[in-house]
Design an enzyme around this catalytic site. Structure first.
Site, PDB file in Angstrom:
ATOM      1  CE1 TYR A 144      -0.001  37.168  14.866  1.00 34.14           C
ATOM      2  CE2 TYR A 144      -2.056  36.402  13.898  1.00 34.14           C
ATOM      3  CZ  TYR A 144      -1.329  37.370  14.574  1.00 34.14           C
ATOM      4  OH  TYR A 144      -1.942  38.543  14.943  1.00 34.14           O
ATOM      5  NE  ARG A 151      -0.458  39.108  21.080  1.00 36.50           N
ATOM      6  CZ  ARG A 151      -0.355  39.699  19.899  1.00 36.50           C
ATOM      7  NH1 ARG A 151       0.498  40.688  19.725  1.00 36.50           N
ATOM      8  NH2 ARG A 151      -1.077  39.285  18.885  1.00 36.50           N
ATOM      9  NE  ARG A 217      -7.271  47.248  14.233  1.00 33.74           N
ATOM     10  CZ  ARG A 217      -6.988  46.079  13.658  1.00 33.74           C
ATOM     11  NH1 ARG A 217      -5.781  45.844  13.170  1.00 33.74           N
ATOM     12  NH2 ARG A 217      -7.908  45.150  13.590  1.00 33.74           N
ATOM     13  CD  GLU A 331       1.436  43.630   9.851  1.00 33.99           C
ATOM     14  OE1 GLU A 331       0.849  42.568   9.587  1.00 33.99           O
ATOM     15  OE2 GLU A 331       2.022  43.843  10.925  1.00 33.99           O
TER      16      GLU A 331
HETATM   17  C1  3EB Z   1      -4.152  42.714  11.662  1.00 31.70           C
HETATM   18  O1  3EB Z   1      -4.600  43.859  11.574  1.00 31.70           O
HETATM   19  C2  3EB Z   1      -2.867  42.432  10.915  1.00 31.70           C
HETATM   20  O2  3EB Z   1      -0.486  40.080  16.321  1.00 31.70           O
HETATM   21  O3  3EB Z   1       0.524  41.770  17.237  1.00 31.70           O
HETATM   22  C3  3EB Z   1      -0.999  43.648  12.909  1.00 31.70           C
HETATM   23  C4  3EB Z   1      -0.392  44.204  14.040  1.00 31.70           C
HETATM   24  C5  3EB Z   1      -1.299  42.301  12.881  1.00 31.70           C
HETATM   25  C6  3EB Z   1      -0.090  43.409  15.141  1.00 31.70           C
HETATM   26  C7  3EB Z   1      -0.094  41.243  16.303  1.00 31.70           C
HETATM   27  C8  3EB Z   1      -0.994  41.518  13.991  1.00 31.70           C
HETATM   28  C9  3EB Z   1      -0.400  42.065  15.111  1.00 31.70           C
HETATM   29  O4  3EB Z   1      -4.708  41.816  12.309  1.00 31.70           O
HETATM   30  C10 3EB Z   1      -1.907  41.665  11.697  1.00 31.70           C
END
Ligand code: 3EB
Length: 337
Positions: A144, A151, A217, A331
């Site tokens: 990850y 990215r 978000r 999630e």
């Molecule tokens: C977080 O809030 C949880 O790497 O694109 C949520 C949404 C999360 C997108 C991403 C990761 C990603 O960090 C993980």
């Protein structure tokens, strides 16, 4: 295809694989959450991507994106795309390997170039499905984190700054390297939303990896001609995180409740008025929801809690896959329409 036609917002819904009519008119793309992975394909005139996210037929489904406008499709440098003059869906895949940063950087770079070439500058949403997400690559970096590095480098190279990153999901998958797809708009007004109870992901400290996850978000998307109180909210994958820290590790019910609370705050009156959006939404307005659950046996408990908060009319899919932090059990994401 002209820009003069009255703009519409993108539409998607979930369908079971057997009720799917792939050749029905006005399909922009079909994303199959299914039992195997395949390269993105446009041979039927729309985008098709098979992602390995299901353990069997019973948890397989399709996400179908439709439009009122004629669709054109193509492929460029391994990225497949379909567009209608207003919306662009594109997808790519990074094959399984010892490391993912360079493959991710290249595929993302091609995607960002394609969006610019085709004129879809407003990137609303990206989804990333990462096999072996919590395992290490050949250099001992968690896959990850390796993905996040590629990215971040691609965004930087394209001067995609933190205020232009899309809402996103970065989640585990059951095979096929990394698959991703992207939704962008030509004329839509896009506002990135952050959650005041969470550190912006792009500001996470280095303890979570060499480069932070670059996503908003949520994004609010509206189009000219619609009144200012209507629009869509693309809610990113949301988990049990406050500030930048995981809370309630090992307690899936509390993690589900906090994730829901995070989404409720994100789409609620405080956040939207802070971002000058004249719209109020609640969890009951969320639709085409995906709930990712690490442990299969936790699904009934997670489902029970979710059903208390979502509309009974909402489409909700439960997927049994790993989550990007080892201490996160759940999630969830969705779209306010
Ligand atoms: C977080 O809030 C949880 O790497 O694109 C949520 C949404 C999360 C997108 C991403 C990761 C990603 O960090 C993980």
């Amino acid at each position: 295809m002209t820009q003069q036609q009255s703009a519409t917002l993108p539409a998607s819904k979930f369908a079971s694989l057997d009720e799917l009519d792939e050749d029905a008119g006005n399909v922009l793309g079909i994303i199959n959450y299914t039992t195997g992975a395949a390269d993105p394909d446009t041979s039927r005139g729309h985008l098709r991507l098979d992602i390995h996210m299901a353990h069997g037929d019973s948890d397989s489904f399709s996400e179908v994106w439709t439009t009122d406008l004629p669709v054109e499709s193509g492929e460029s440098g391994g990225i497949a795309y379909a567009h209608d003059g207003e919306h662009l869906l594109c997808a790519g895949r990074i094959p399984p390997g010892d490391g993912y940063a360079s493959g991710t950087r290249a595929a993302y770079a091609r995607t960002l170039e394609l969006m610019a070439e085709l004129g879809y500058h407003h990137c609303a949403r990206m989804w990333n499905f990462v096999n072996r997400i919590n395992e290490d690559n050949a250099d001992g970096l968690e896959i990850y984190r390796d993905f996040c590095k590629g990215r971040a480098e691609a965004f930087e190279a394209h001067r995609f700054n933190d205020s232009s990153v899309p809402a996103a999901t970065g989640i585990g998958s059951l095979g096929g390297g990394i698959a991703f797809y992207v939704l962008a708009s030509r004329t839509g007004a896009l506002t990135p939303l952050e959650n005041s109870k969470q550190v912006s992901a792009y500001h996470y400290p280095e303890q979570y990896g060499p480069r932070p996850p670059k996503f908003a978000r949520a994004t609010h998307l509206s189009v000219p001609g619609l009144d200012s109180a209507s629009g869509q909210i693309y809610v990113s994958g949301t988990s049990s995180i406050r500030g930048h820290e995981t809370l309630f590790a090992g307690d899936v019910e509390k993690q589900t409740l906090l994730a829901l609370e995070n989404v409720a705050h994100l789409i609620g009156p405080d956040t939207l008025s802070h971002h000058r959006i004249d719209q109020r939404s609640t969890l009951a307005d969320l639709d085409t929801i995906k709930v990712y659950v690490r442990n299969h046996d936790d699904i009934p408990a997670v489902r029970r809690i979710c059903e208390e908060h979502f509309s009974p009319d909402a489409q909700v899919a439960y997927l049994n896959v790993d989550v990007c932090r080892a201490d996160l059990s759940v999630e969830l994401e969705g779209i306010v329409r």
